[in-house]
Design a protein around this motif. Structure first.
Motif, PDB file in Angstrom:
ATOM      1  N   PHE A 116      21.519 -25.810  34.587  1.00 51.34           N
ATOM      2  CA  PHE A 116      21.667 -27.159  34.046  1.00 51.34           C
ATOM      3  C   PHE A 116      22.060 -26.967  32.584  1.00 51.34           C
ATOM      4  N   VAL A 117      23.231 -27.441  32.225  1.00 49.31           N
ATOM      5  CA  VAL A 117      23.797 -27.154  30.908  1.00 49.31           C
ATOM      6  C   VAL A 117      23.774 -28.393  30.025  1.00 49.31           C
ATOM      7  N   LYS A 118      23.465 -28.188  28.749  1.00 50.96           N
ATOM      8  CA  LYS A 118      23.615 -29.259  27.760  1.00 50.96           C
ATOM      9  C   LYS A 118      24.418 -28.708  26.579  1.00 50.96           C
ATOM     10  N   ASN A 119      24.997 -29.604  25.810  1.00 50.60           N
ATOM     11  CA  ASN A 119      25.777 -29.200  24.648  1.00 50.60           C
ATOM     12  C   ASN A 119      24.907 -29.220  23.401  1.00 50.60           C
ATOM     13  N   SER A 120      25.131 -28.239  22.520  1.00 55.68           N
ATOM     14  CA  SER A 120      24.419 -28.180  21.254  1.00 55.68           C
ATOM     15  C   SER A 120      25.404 -27.797  20.165  1.00 55.68           C
ATOM     16  N   GLU A 121      24.978 -27.837  18.907  1.00 56.96           N
ATOM     17  CA  GLU A 121      25.859 -27.477  17.808  1.00 56.96           C
ATOM     18  C   GLU A 121      26.287 -26.016  17.891  1.00 56.96           C
ATOM     19  N   ALA A 122      25.454 -25.185  18.516  1.00 61.58           N
ATOM     20  CA  ALA A 122      25.782 -23.763  18.644  1.00 61.58           C
ATOM     21  C   ALA A 122      26.626 -23.491  19.879  1.00 61.58           C
ATOM     22  N   GLY A 123      26.840 -24.515  20.718  1.00 62.48           N
ATOM     23  CA  GLY A 123      27.602 -24.336  21.944  1.00 62.48           C
ATOM     24  C   GLY A 123      26.775 -24.734  23.156  1.00 62.48           C
ATOM     25  N   PRO A 124      27.341 -24.626  24.358  1.00 60.51           N
ATOM     26  CA  PRO A 124      26.573 -24.956  25.567  1.00 60.51           C
ATOM     27  C   PRO A 124      25.319 -24.085  25.670  1.00 60.51           C
ATOM     28  N   THR A 125      24.229 -24.683  26.098  1.00 61.61           N
ATOM     29  CA  THR A 125      22.984 -23.943  26.286  1.00 61.61           C
ATOM     30  C   THR A 125      22.315 -24.431  27.561  1.00 61.61           C
ATOM     31  N   VAL A 126      21.191 -23.819  27.921  1.00 56.04           N
ATOM     32  CA  VAL A 126      20.494 -24.181  29.148  1.00 56.04           C
ATOM     33  C   VAL A 126      19.541 -25.339  28.856  1.00 56.04           C
ATOM     34  N   LEU A 127      19.733 -26.438  29.556  1.00 57.83           N
ATOM     35  CA  LEU A 127      18.893 -27.614  29.372  1.00 57.83           C
ATOM     36  C   LEU A 127      17.454 -27.304  29.760  1.00 57.83           C
ATOM     37  N   TYR A 128      16.501 -27.632  28.863  1.00 57.66           N
ATOM     38  CA  TYR A 128      15.081 -27.385  29.089  1.00 57.66           C
ATOM     39  C   TYR A 128      14.801 -25.899  29.336  1.00 57.66           C
ATOM     40  N   PHE A 129      15.694 -25.020  28.871  1.00 59.31           N
ATOM     41  CA  PHE A 129      15.542 -23.572  28.978  1.00 59.31           C
ATOM     42  C   PHE A 129      15.168 -23.136  30.395  1.00 59.31           C
ATOM     43  N   ASP A 130      14.033 -22.457  30.600  1.00 59.80           N
ATOM     44  CA  ASP A 130      13.805 -21.872  31.925  1.00 59.80           C
ATOM     45  C   ASP A 130      13.580 -22.924  33.015  1.00 59.80           C
ATOM     46  N   GLN A 131      13.310 -24.184  32.626  1.00 60.16           N
ATOM     47  CA  GLN A 131      13.210 -25.225  33.649  1.00 60.16           C
ATOM     48  C   GLN A 131      14.589 -25.690  34.119  1.00 60.16           C
ATOM     49  N   GLY A 132      15.621 -25.290  33.388  1.00 60.18           N
ATOM     50  CA  GLY A 132      16.973 -25.655  33.761  1.00 60.18           C
ATOM     51  C   GLY A 132      17.778 -24.489  34.301  1.00 60.18           C
ATOM     52  N   ALA A 133      17.106 -23.402  34.678  1.00 59.42           N
ATOM     53  CA  ALA A 133      17.784 -22.218  35.216  1.00 59.42           C
ATOM     54  C   ALA A 133      17.149 -21.825  36.542  1.00 59.42           C
TER      55      ALA A 133
END
Length: 233
Positions: A116-133
């Protein structure tokens, strides 16, 4: 070898500014659980893919290590992700320096995952970290199975104050069906909110009319008398 066993708090601001303190690692870290519907609604994209490249390097301040993991996208479950996507997560190893981050998934080249991906200032990241992987593996029959990634964080329902068990593994097809069901549920909820807002507006108009009915009646009588007066002239 020098090892840094300090941990970065699990917050999205890590990726936005990388200007956070790093408390000592605890034996267990509590993380507020999020529902599947929340993950689906807040994800900019949901993809299934294989890790083809992984690189860790310092951020511009050279204080924190960030890891960039590139996935070859095999299937897009939400959004418009292309053939590849690179996600950035806090922590990693640069030379002899290692920063461990509790609650952030670790990816290895060759492994398959659903993200589950979200956008951030540093680039795409994992939404809610390990809850989104999720790990994407195959069972004995060759079916692709989606299972939550292993985590050091204990997920807690803050409203009830109880630990939440991990999601059960299911086939990729079942997982995609759940996403579609969640999206339809979100559309229905939004339509219900619009309907209730319209009903509230109508109720407010009728309440206002009822409250000032005598004024409305007086104004109507006055308008009628004025019209009669003009017609007699």
């Amino acid at each position: 070898m020098t090892t840094n066993n300090r941990s970065i708090p699990i917050v999205a601001a890590i990726l936005a500014s990388a200007a956070l303190c790093m408390p000592n690692r605890a034996e267990a870290t509590l993380a507020q659980t999020v529902t599947f519907d929340q993950k689906v609604e807040n994800a900019a994209a949901i993809v299934a893919g294989q890790v083809v490249k992984k690189e860790s390097k310092f951020d511009p301040s050279r204080r924190w290590i960030l890891t960039y993991t590139t996935f070859r996208v095999d299937k897009t479950l939400k959004g418009g992700a292309g053939g590849e996507i690179t996600v950035v997560t806090p922590g990693g190893r640069v030379g002899e320096i290692y920063q461990d981050t509790i609650g952030v998934p670790e990816f290895k080249e060759g492994r398959e995952h659903v993200l589950f991906v979200k956008n951030s200032e540093a680039g795409p990241t994992v939404l809610y970290f390990d809850q989104g992987a999720y790990d994407l593996i195959r069972d004995e029959q060759g079916q692709r199975i989606v299972a939550p990634v292993a985590s050091d964080a204990v997920r807690v329902d803050t409203q009830r104050g109880v630990a939440i068990p991990e999601e059960v593994p299911r086939t990729l097809q079942q997982f995609e069906t759940e996403i579609r069901t969640s999206e339809r549920r979100a559309v229905f909820h939004r339509m219900e909110m619009v309907r209730k807002q319209q009903e509230q507006k109508q109720t407010s108009i009728f309440s206002t009319m009822a409250r000032y009915k005598f004024l409305f009646a007086a104004a109507l009588i006055g308008l009628t008398l004025a019209t009669i007066h003009l017609l007699r002239r």
